[in-house]
Design a protein around this motif. Structure first.
Motif, short mmCIF file in Angstrom:
data_model
loop_
_atom_site.label_atom_id
_atom_site.label_comp_id
_atom_site.label_asym_id
_atom_site.label_seq_id
_atom_site.Cartn_x
_atom_site.Cartn_y
_atom_site.Cartn_z
N GLU A 327 0.69 -1.23 0.02
CA GLU A 327 0.03 0.03 0.12
C GLU A 327 0.70 1.17 0.03
OE1 GLU A 327 -3.95 -1.55 2.09
OE2 GLU A 327 -2.79 -0.27 3.14
N GLU A 328 0.31 2.23 -0.82
CA GLU A 328 0.95 3.41 -0.71
C GLU A 328 -0.08 4.35 -0.10
OE1 GLU A 328 2.33 4.77 -4.45
OE2 GLU A 328 4.14 3.40 -4.46
N MET A 329 0.18 5.57 0.90
CA MET A 329 -0.50 6.47 1.40
C MET A 329 -0.37 7.90 0.90
SD MET A 329 -1.03 7.66 5.60
CE MET A 329 -2.20 6.42 5.74
N ASP A 330 -1.38 8.49 0.31
CA ASP A 330 -1.46 9.93 -0.38
C ASP A 330 -2.11 10.75 0.99
OD1 ASP A 330 0.01 8.65 -2.33
OD2 ASP A 330 -1.94 8.64 -3.62
N ALA A 331 -1.27 11.73 1.17
CA ALA A 331 -1.95 12.84 2.10
C ALA A 331 -1.61 14.19 1.67
CB ALA A 331 -1.57 12.14 3.46
N ILE A 332 -2.47 14.96 1.94
CA ILE A 332 -2.37 16.54 1.93
C ILE A 332 -2.61 17.04 3.30
CG2 ILE A 332 -2.78 18.37 0.82
CD1 ILE A 332 -3.55 16.98 -1.85
N ILE A 333 -1.64 17.82 3.74
CA ILE A 333 -2.05 18.63 5.10
C ILE A 333 -1.73 20.08 4.86
CG2 ILE A 333 -1.30 18.85 7.58
CD1 ILE A 333 -0.59 15.81 7.37
N ASN A 334 -2.93 20.91 5.14
CA ASN A 334 -2.61 22.27 4.94
C ASN A 334 -1.66 23.08 6.00
OD1 ASN A 334 -4.19 22.57 7.26
ND2 ASN A 334 -6.08 23.45 6.02
N ARG A 335 -1.54 24.27 5.91
CA ARG A 335 -0.54 24.93 6.67
C ARG A 335 -1.25 25.02 8.14
NH1 ARG A 335 0.35 30.75 4.43
NH2 ARG A 335 1.61 30.89 6.16
N ASP A 336 -2.38 25.00 8.24
CA ASP A 336 -2.98 24.99 9.71
C ASP A 336 -2.87 23.51 10.54
OD1 ASP A 336 -3.64 27.45 9.42
OD2 ASP A 336 -5.76 27.09 8.37
N GLY A 337 -2.49 22.51 9.60
CA GLY A 337 -2.27 21.31 10.37
C GLY A 337 -3.45 20.33 10.05
N VAL A 338 -4.56 20.84 9.25
CA VAL A 338 -5.57 20.11 9.06
C VAL A 338 -5.51 19.00 8.00
CG1 VAL A 338 -8.02 20.24 8.45
CG2 VAL A 338 -6.99 21.89 9.92
N LEU A 339 -6.07 17.89 8.11
CA LEU A 339 -5.81 16.77 7.04
C LEU A 339 -6.90 17.01 6.13
CD1 LEU A 339 -4.39 14.12 6.22
CD2 LEU A 339 -6.32 12.92 7.64
N VAL A 340 -6.39 17.50 4.91
CA VAL A 340 -7.36 17.73 3.58
C VAL A 340 -7.71 16.60 2.84
CG1 VAL A 340 -7.47 19.21 1.54
CG2 VAL A 340 -6.44 20.14 3.57
N LYS A 341 -6.88 15.50 2.67
CA LYS A 341 -6.98 14.43 1.90
C LYS A 341 -6.10 13.49 2.55
CE LYS A 341 -5.85 12.35 -2.62
NZ LYS A 341 -5.25 12.90 -3.86
N CYS A 342 -6.73 12.10 2.65
CA CYS A 342 -5.84 11.07 2.82
C CYS A 342 -6.56 9.60 2.46
CB CYS A 342 -5.93 10.89 4.40
SG CYS A 342 -4.78 9.54 4.90
N GLU A 343 -5.79 9.06 1.56
CA GLU A 343 -6.13 7.93 0.85
C GLU A 343 -5.27 6.96 0.82
OE1 GLU A 343 -8.29 9.26 -2.55
OE2 GLU A 343 -6.65 9.05 -3.75
N VAL A 344 -5.36 5.53 0.52
CA VAL A 344 -4.41 4.56 0.33
C VAL A 344 -4.67 3.73 -1.18
CG1 VAL A 344 -3.68 2.33 1.07
CG2 VAL A 344 -3.90 4.08 2.79
N TYR A 345 -3.70 3.74 -1.81
CA TYR A 345 -3.76 2.91 -2.92
C TYR A 345 -2.77 1.78 -2.88
CZ TYR A 345 -2.47 1.28 -7.81
OH TYR A 345 -2.22 0.58 -8.79
N GLY A 346 -3.73 0.69 -2.96
CA GLY A 346 -3.05 -0.62 -2.50
C GLY A 346 -3.01 -1.60 -3.81
N GLU A 347 -2.24 -2.72 -3.55
CA GLU A 347 -2.09 -3.85 -4.73
C GLU A 347 -1.79 -5.16 -3.78
OE1 GLU A 347 1.38 -3.10 -6.88
OE2 GLU A 347 0.44 -1.54 -8.28
N VAL A 348 -2.44 -6.23 -4.32
CA VAL A 348 -2.30 -7.51 -3.91
C VAL A 348 -1.61 -8.18 -4.98
CG1 VAL A 348 -3.82 -9.67 -3.46
CG2 VAL A 348 -4.80 -7.39 -2.90
N GLN A 349 -0.43 -8.64 -4.46
CA GLN A 349 0.67 -9.26 -5.23
C GLN A 349 0.60 -10.95 -4.91
OE1 GLN A 349 4.21 -6.79 -5.13
NE2 GLN A 349 3.43 -5.28 -6.03
#
Length: 555
Positions: A327-349
């Motif tokens: 899995e890879e975690m993609d996240a964006i946190i703004n300058r106020d420390g608020v979590l704007v986006k957080c999602e995981v892209y994963g693969e079953v190998q």
């Protein structure tokens, strides 16, 4: 109107051939009107030429594979006779014309054979009606593929159709990259004055495909990704020197993977049987014998199989199958420390080394959290749609069974708190890193990377843990590795601004990297892995791994 062909009339079983009263004298039937040689009981087109008439018997080969199919259950009704007329002077009808006259069931059988080694499908294959529309549409797809180095040099050119694409399109493409910068490289589809271009970049190598007709853009991008994956697997890496040293193998692979602009054979298992991977022995033989071709003289047995992704006659002393959640975690946190986006892209190998033709079933504890699923062609769709169970016959070796995305996660494993203040031509930087939610496993390979603004003349940054490196392009990298238990890692220092500039107007974005072994941050859990035909002494294993993807903290 096309002439019709009907099977020879059959005599009913209840109608006697001889008179019941006499076995020696046959009964006399009423006289039938005789037809002249120029007359016919069937409607015939005046322009019809009998020598151009071909009878096609769409009989499928015997299928002995245990997989349950619709044809085995008698759902599709087959027809024995089909006719086609060719209007050009040739001894054999064209494939296109014959396919258009096949029954629906036969058409789907033939096309499924043709596209058996095709790209991954994220939905079930199209119906017979859709396949007819596909063949009735324009047949020309990709026209040319170029491989460009990081300096714009054309390392390889593969013309796919009769229409030749000039290399000037590569010069135009590279001029746009030089003028527009990295933003142009991030565009997967580009409209040039003469062509549509598809591009991906892998390890500094640009894979560029050209076409002049309307086509599904995802098909071109997916094919380029598959070419890059196959080359990386064959050559054990991907860079400019490897491509030039193995030019013949790369060209042979492209010959087999695409035909007349259409993707053909893209399964690595079949390609390995057709084209031997490079090694020292093959290179020595090519030098001695002068024969640089690695193409096999025999067709792989899997091409005629119902499971073309798996090689035939697979035998192992130890039967093993291992499943990895990556899995890879993609996240964006703004300058106020608020979590704007957080999602995981994963693969079953899956790494499978099992004798024979195994039939596996993989289930999850919480499959409902997965979105945007995408499967390998070996996965059967009906069990997934009804019970969210993966039922498949695996390829031999390592392959990606499926990919998924888990959206709207609420937290991240670590936090990064940057503080940047500037006054009187000096900018003060303070960055702190710590654990926010303990995943239960060690978080290692932690890095914080950011680009210093161009107005910074001289940076002076130090850290109480880890190493700080500032490159010539003003890219700053802070390597932390693991967070100690006794103190929180911190980066601090000053930045001297240009003369006349009192405050910093452009604030950097921090890119965070990390790695966690043994944990899937999405919360996805594997339930069980079953085999219908269990060989002796089967070993199974599960493993999870999470790393950072596009993890940004804005200041």
């Amino acid at each position: 109107m096309f002439p019709l062909i009907s099977p020879p009339p059959q005599v009913a079983a209840s109608q006697p051939l001889l008179s019941p009263s006499s076995s020696s004298q046959p009964t006399l039937s009423p006289p039938q009107p005789t037809l002249s040689p120029t007359q016919s009981p069937l409607p015939v087109d005046p322009d019809f030429q009998p020598e151009n008439l071909c009878v096609v018997l769409p009989l499928s080969p015997l299928n002995l594979h245990p997989m349950t199919t619709r044809s085995k259950n008698g759902i599709s009704k087959r027809k024995a006779y089909s006719a086609s007329v060719q209007f050009v002077a040739s001894s054999q009808p064209t494939l296109m014309f014959v396919l258009l006259f096949l029954p629906n069931s036969s058409l789907k059988t033939v096309l499924n054979k043709l596209f058996a080694c095709h790209l991954h499908y994220s939905s079930p294959p199209p119906s017979s009606k859709g396949l007819r529309k596909l063949f009735e549409a324009k047949r020309e797809m990709l026209q040319c593929i170029f491989l460009l180095s990081d300096s714009g040099e054309v390392m390889l050119e593969k013309q796919l159709t009769g229409h030749r694409v000039d290399r000037s399109i590569c010069a135009w493409f590279w001029d746009q990259i030089v003028s527009q910068g990295d933003s142009f490289k991030q565009q997967p589809v580009i409209a040039s004055p003469t062509h549509y271009l598809f591009q991906i970049v892998r390890e500094g190598i640009t894979f560029l495909a050209c076409t002049q007709v309307e086509m599904p853009p995802l098909m071109g991008i997916e094919f380029l990704c598959r070419v890059a994956d196959v080359l990386s697997d064959y050559l054990e890496g991907l860079n400019e020197d490897v491509i030039k040293d193995n030019f013949v193998i790369v060209y042979e692979l492209l010959d087999e993977m695409i035909d007349n602009g259409f993707p053909l054979t893209t399964e690595p298992n079949i390609l390995r049987e057709m084209i031997a991977p490079p090694n020292i022995v093959s290179k020595m033989l090519s030098v001695v014998t002068g024969n640089s071709s690695n193409v096999s003289n025999t067709l792989p047995g899997a091409t005629a199989s119902c499971v073309p992704w798996r090689t035939t006659d697979v035998k192992y002393a130890n039967n093993e199958v291992y499943v990895d959640l990556v899995e890879e975690m993609d996240a964006i946190i703004n300058r106020d420390g608020v979590l704007v986006k957080c999602e995981v892209y994963g693969e079953v190998q899956v790494n499978s080394h099992i004798t024979g033709v195994p039939d596996l079933t993989l289930s999850f504890t919480n499959p409902s959290i997965m979105d945007d699923v995408r499967f390998h062609p070996c996965v059967r769709f009906r069990p997934w749609e009804s019970h969210h169970i993966l039922s498949f016959v695996p390829p031999d070796g390592l392959f990606k069974l499926m990919s998924y995305r888990v959206k709207k996660l609420k937290s991240t494993p670590i936090y990064v708190k940057p503080q940047i203040t500037s006054d009187d031509g000096t900018c003060r930087v303070n960055v702190m890193v710590g654990i926010r939610n303990d995943p239960g496993k060690m978080i290692d390979s932690i890095t914080v990377q950011f680009q210093l603004p161009s107005c910074v003349l001289s940076p002076d940054l130090t850290a109480n843990h880890g190493a700080v490196t500032i490159f010539s392009n003003k890219m700053c990298t802070w390597s932390i590795d693991r967070i100690p238990k006794d103190r929180a890692p911190a980066l601090s220092g000053t930045l001297m601004l240009e003369t006349g500039l009192k405050r910093l107007n452009v604030f950097p974005t921090f890119q965070v990297g990390f790695r966690i072994q043994g944990v899937a941050l999405s919360g996805l859990q594997l339930d069980k892995l079953d085999l219908r035909v269990v060989p002796s002494r089967l070993y199974k294993g599960f493993r999870a791994f999470t790393r950072s993807g596009l993890y940004e903290v804005r200041s």
